[in-house]
Each structure stands twice: as structure tokens, then as C-alpha cells.
Design an enzyme around this catalytic site. Structure first.
Site, PDB file in Angstrom:
ATOM      1  CD  GLU A 122      -1.938   9.990   9.756  1.00  0.00           C
ATOM      2  OE1 GLU A 122      -3.032   9.402   9.630  1.00  0.00           O
ATOM      3  OE2 GLU A 122      -0.841   9.417   9.597  1.00  0.00           O
ATOM      4  CG  HIS A 167      -5.911   8.796  13.993  1.00  0.00           C
ATOM      5  ND1 HIS A 167      -6.247   8.314  12.747  1.00  0.00           N
ATOM      6  CD2 HIS A 167      -6.955   8.489  14.809  1.00  0.00           C
ATOM      7  CE1 HIS A 167      -7.428   7.726  12.802  1.00  0.00           C
ATOM      8  NE2 HIS A 167      -7.881   7.834  14.042  1.00  0.00           N
ATOM      9  CG  HIS A 200      -3.618   5.977  12.852  1.00  0.00           C
ATOM     10  ND1 HIS A 200      -2.500   6.544  13.434  1.00  0.00           N
ATOM     11  CD2 HIS A 200      -3.437   6.111  11.508  1.00  0.00           C
ATOM     12  CE1 HIS A 200      -1.691   7.006  12.502  1.00  0.00           C
ATOM     13  NE2 HIS A 200      -2.230   6.744  11.316  1.00  0.00           N
ATOM     14  CG  HIS A 205       1.130   4.871  10.101  1.00  0.00           C
ATOM     15  ND1 HIS A 205       0.864   6.079   9.500  1.00  0.00           N
ATOM     16  CD2 HIS A 205       2.483   4.789  10.171  1.00  0.00           C
ATOM     17  CE1 HIS A 205       1.988   6.685   9.187  1.00  0.00           C
ATOM     18  NE2 HIS A 205       2.994   5.924   9.585  1.00  0.00           N
ATOM     19  CG  HIS A 232      -1.861   1.120   1.314  1.00  0.00           C
ATOM     20  ND1 HIS A 232      -3.166   1.024   0.887  1.00  0.00           N
ATOM     21  CD2 HIS A 232      -1.721   2.393   1.759  1.00  0.00           C
ATOM     22  CE1 HIS A 232      -3.789   2.169   1.066  1.00  0.00           C
ATOM     23  NE2 HIS A 232      -2.924   3.025   1.598  1.00  0.00           N
TER      24      HIS A 232
END
Length: 465
Positions: free
Chosen positions: A355, A379, A385, A349, A306
Site C-alpha cells: 500500500e 507499507h 501498519h 493490518h 470498519h
């Protein structure tokens, strides 16, 4: 470049549905609503054409490097200095913060999520509908940011707003915005963004009757297009797809017209007897602009893993450290996902950056439930998260043979910053706070086994990765 002449009748109703724009990010643009209104050969002649006043607005210091220097010259019927002294606004606003500290906001590493804020019942315009959610730094020290949200149900009347603290990046989620600025007019709909640079006066009208959205305000710097690096010369947000308004003006007497200025997180008002939108011509590279997010050219992995979300950065506000942003604006648009033998949703992560996410429409691939259009999540630095339990289990259930899939009918975004945000008390105490957010991960169970997991992708087995 020269824009086409903007056709206008002073004081006539704005036809926002058929506005003209000039294109290009960071270009030096010239625009005039009356032919010949721009001085030729100099910026500030003794007598300007049509008896206009020359006024410069500077977005950077005079001696900033030329490639970063931002300024425009405005040629107006009366100069903006023609107003009464500023006074603290009464009643005070109470929910703006531009100096984040222990007296007005709190630190929390907990994952936070908010449901959409309802449109107010009482008459509320864009100014009174704005409230700060979180932020860091200081507008006084010219370093930091604030994240606001807004809900409104009436147009601004006989007043204009201006932030002396920083640039406003406005992300509408519900309802069109008809925005009049000193450089001209813009229509901004959900799925588009608009940037109002520090110092510009503007009015927000609501043709749909109500509106809701998000705002990122940055202190001490301005948004830029991200470098493309190995991507090459094309991709992501194309410079030509950013558009600025053309000159438009109104010449009318407006007794008691109020300039509402945000200064150090506080609101001040000054009275004048004319519209601030009396700029007949202008030229420069410091202007409001908008961008249609559907024109973004996303990039994604075509084999395994990803991609990091930074691959979909639309705009960045850099710091002095290379590659470290005061604030990035990142989107998660419709796109194809084709990675083989890969967990396709965003990975779990912990990030040195913080974020803040919002959702304009549709759903978000990592959250099966609870993250709604008009809602938000935060977050913060090094807070874990990732996908919720339902998203994880649904992805695993598909196995490694999942074919190409198009993520459609969605537009999520993220404001990401290197600074750790403090959260305003009214945001923490909001009835829209989702206190059960943490529950979306509690159901994640162990899949650990002492037996090695079989690799089903033969290309990977053969070392062709």
C-alpha cells in the site's frame, strides 16, 4: 456517440477554463473539430476528408477480446511518423525506473513515510520534475508498475512527452494542470485525476506557476472500473462522470519541436517541425480521460466494524487472477461514520498487498500527526501498519457512545498492488524521509486485563448483529 463540435482557431491561446468534454467510461466516441473531417463508412479511405492522414493507435493487441479491445483512429494533418530518429536524451533524466531490480532499487519491509517535496527553485517542467519512488516488475516484460511523484514550476516548452511503457494515472495535489493531448485538451485540478494512456503524446502547462502530485504508471494492462458485485448497478465511480476531451488541433510550423519518449525507463528525443497536436478528428475508445473525485459515491458500514478499503476503489488494473489487482486506485473521501461499538479508524493490518498512500488535502483519520498533504507513505507486503498512538487513544477515549460523525475536508488515496515494491535509492536517501515514522506506534500500550471486557451494546448482547 458524437461529441459537439469543438470550436478552435489554430494556434490561438487555449481557453482551458471553458473546455467541452464528452462523458462516459470506455465508450466509443467520435469527435471532430471541423465538421465532416471524420470519414464515413470506413476507417482508412484512399483520400481522407480535408486531405488528412488516417492513423490508428492501439492500446491492446489486435486480437484482444472485443470487450477489452482498445484502439482509436486519429485523422491528422501530418502523421506522427514524420520525425528524425530517436536519440538518448541529453542530459539524461536519471530518476526514472521501469525495470526494478537490485541494481537500481532496494527491498525493505520497514514502514516508510515522506514529508512533502518542496517546489524546486531552478526552472523545472513536468518531465524533469518527475521521479520514481518505488515499483515492481518490468515494462519490458509488460507486467508491473511504477509510482512516481512530480514537482514543477514551469510549463513545457516546444516539446511533448509520451510514455511507451504504460498508462499514467496522474493525481494533482498542488496546482492546476492544463494538459494538451492528441485527442484534445483537459484542465485537471487538485481533487481530480487524469489518465493518459500508453503511447499518447501530451504537454503539461502550469497556469498556477507551480505544481506537485503523484503518478501511478502501469505496465501491460489498462485501468477498468471495478465490478460492483452485491452493491448492485450503481455506486462508487459512475461511468458517466468520466470525461474525455473533444477534438482540438493546431496547425503551425514548430522548428525543432521535440518528442520526449519514455521507453524502458529511459528518455529518448526526436525532432520534428510541427506540433503533434494536429489531430482534426478522431473516433475510438482509447483516449485520455479525467474524473472528479468529489463525484465518487462512497459506501460504508451502517452497523458494526470498519469496511475494507477496497469498498472505495475508483479504478483497478486487474491481473489474470480474479480479484487480484496489479494496481488499485482507492480513495478515502469525505463520508459519514456511524458504526456502533466499533473501533472506527482503519484497523491494524498486515496485508499480502502493498500500500502506497498519498494525501491531496486535509488530514487522514488514522494519522493524527506527520502525514501531510503532498506527503506519502509505503507499507509493503505483510508489514504491520495502522492507526498511530494519538488516533487510537482518542478513539478509545470517546467510548462506545460516540454518535454519527462526518469525516470532512479530506481526500487521501492509496495505490495498492499485489506486487512487492522495490524502493529507489534517492527516495530512501531523500531529505524528506521521515526517519521517526516508527515512533508514532511506539507509544501504544497494553490495555490487556484478565477480566472480561463488558459489552455495552445491548443489540450485540441480544444477538442482533
Amino acid at each position: 456517440m458524437e461529441s459537439k463540435k469543438a470550436t478552435t482557431n489554430a494556434g490561438a491561446a487555449a481557453d482551458f477554463e471553458n473546455l467541452e468534454y464528452v462523458s462516459g467510461f470506455g465508450n466509443h466516441v467520435s469527435s471532430e473539430a471541423i465538421a465532416g473531417a471524420l470519414p464515413q463508412g470506413q476507417n482508412s479511405p484512399l483520400i481522407c476528408p480535408y486531405g488528412l492522414y488516417a492513423e490508428q493507435i492501439s492500446g491492446t493487441s489486435f486480437t484482444a477480446p472485443r470487450k477489452l479491445n482498445l484502439r482509436s483512429w486519429l485523422y491528422r494533418i501530418k502523421p506522427s511518423v514524420t520525425h528524425e530518429p530517436f536519440k538518448p536524451r541529453v542530459p539524461t533524466h536519471g530518476k526514472f525506473v521501469s525495470e526494478f531490480n537490485q541494481s537500481n532499487s532496494s527491498a525493505t519491509p520497514t514502514q516508510l513515510r515522506w514529508r512533502p517535496v518542496d517546489i524546486p527553485e531552478a526552472p523545472t517542467d513536468f518531465i524533469d520534475g518527475l521521479f520514481t519512488v518505488c515499483g515492481a516488475g518490468s515494462s519490458y516484460l509488460r507486467h508491473g508498475y511504477a509510482i512516481h511523484m512530480y514537482t514543477a514550476n514551469k510549463s513545457m516548452e516546444n516539446c511533448a512527452f509520451c510514455s511507451a511503457d504504460g498508462d499514467f494515472l496522474i493525481v494533482p495535489q498542488k496546482g492546476k494542470l492544463w494538459i494538451t493531448t492528441e485527442c484534445g485538451r483537459l484542465q485537471v485540478v487538485p481533487g481530480e485525476i487524469v489518465v493518459i494512456p500508453q503511447g499518447f503524446r501530451f504537454v503539461v502547462d502550469l497556469p498556477d506557476g507551480s505544481a506537485r502530485g503523484y503518478v501511478a504508471e502501469i505496465f501491460g494492462t489498462h485501468f477498468q472500473l471495478p465490478d460492483l458485485g452485491p452493491i448492485g448497478a450503481n455506486g462508487l465511480a459512475a461511468p458517466r462522470d468520466f470525461v474525455a476531451p473533444v477534438a482540438w488541433f493546431e496547425q503551425s510550423t514548430c522548428p525543432g519541436y521535440t518528442i520526449v519518449q519514455k521507453f524502458g525507463g529511459e528518455l529518448f528525443t526526436a525532432k520534428q517541425d510541427f506540433s503533434p497536436f494536429n489531430v482534426v478528428a478522431w473516433h475510438g475508445n482509447y483516449v485520455p480521460y479525467k474524473y472528479d473525485l468529489s463525484k465518487f459515491c462512497p459506501y460504508n458500514t451502517v452497523l458494526i466494524d470498519h469496511s475494507d478499503p477496497s469498498i472505495n476503489t475508483v479504478l483497478t488494473a486487474p491481473t489474470d487472477k480474479p480479484g487480484v489487482a496489479l494496481l488499485d486506485f482507492v480513495i478515502f473521501p469525505p463520508r459519514w461514520v456511524v458504526a456502533e461499538h466499533t473501533f472506527r479508524p482503519p484497523y491494524y493490518h498486515r496485508n499480502c498487498m502493498s500500500e502506497f498512500m498519498g494525501l491531496i488535502y486535509g488530514g487522514y483519520e488514522a494519522k493524527a500527526d506527520g502525514f501531510l498533504p503532498g506527503g506519502a507513505s509505503l507499507h509493503s507486503c505483510m508489514t504491520p501498519h495502522g492507526p498511530d498512538t494519538k488516533s487510537y487513544e482518542a478513539t478509545i477515549a470517546l467510548g462506545s457512545q460516540a454518535g454519527p460523525q462526518k469525516i470532512a475536508d479530506t481526500m487521501a488515496f492509496m495505490f495498492e498492488s499485489c506486487l512487492i515494491p522495490r524502493v529507489c535509492q534517492w527516495a530512501l536517501e531523500s531529505p524528506n524521509m521521515d526517519h521517526d515514522y516508527y515512533q508514532c506506534w511506539i507509544g501504544l500500550k497494553s490495555h490487556f486485563t484478565c477480566e472480561a471486557t463488558k459489552v455495552e451494546n445491548t443489540d450485540l448482547q441480544n444477538g442482533h448483529n
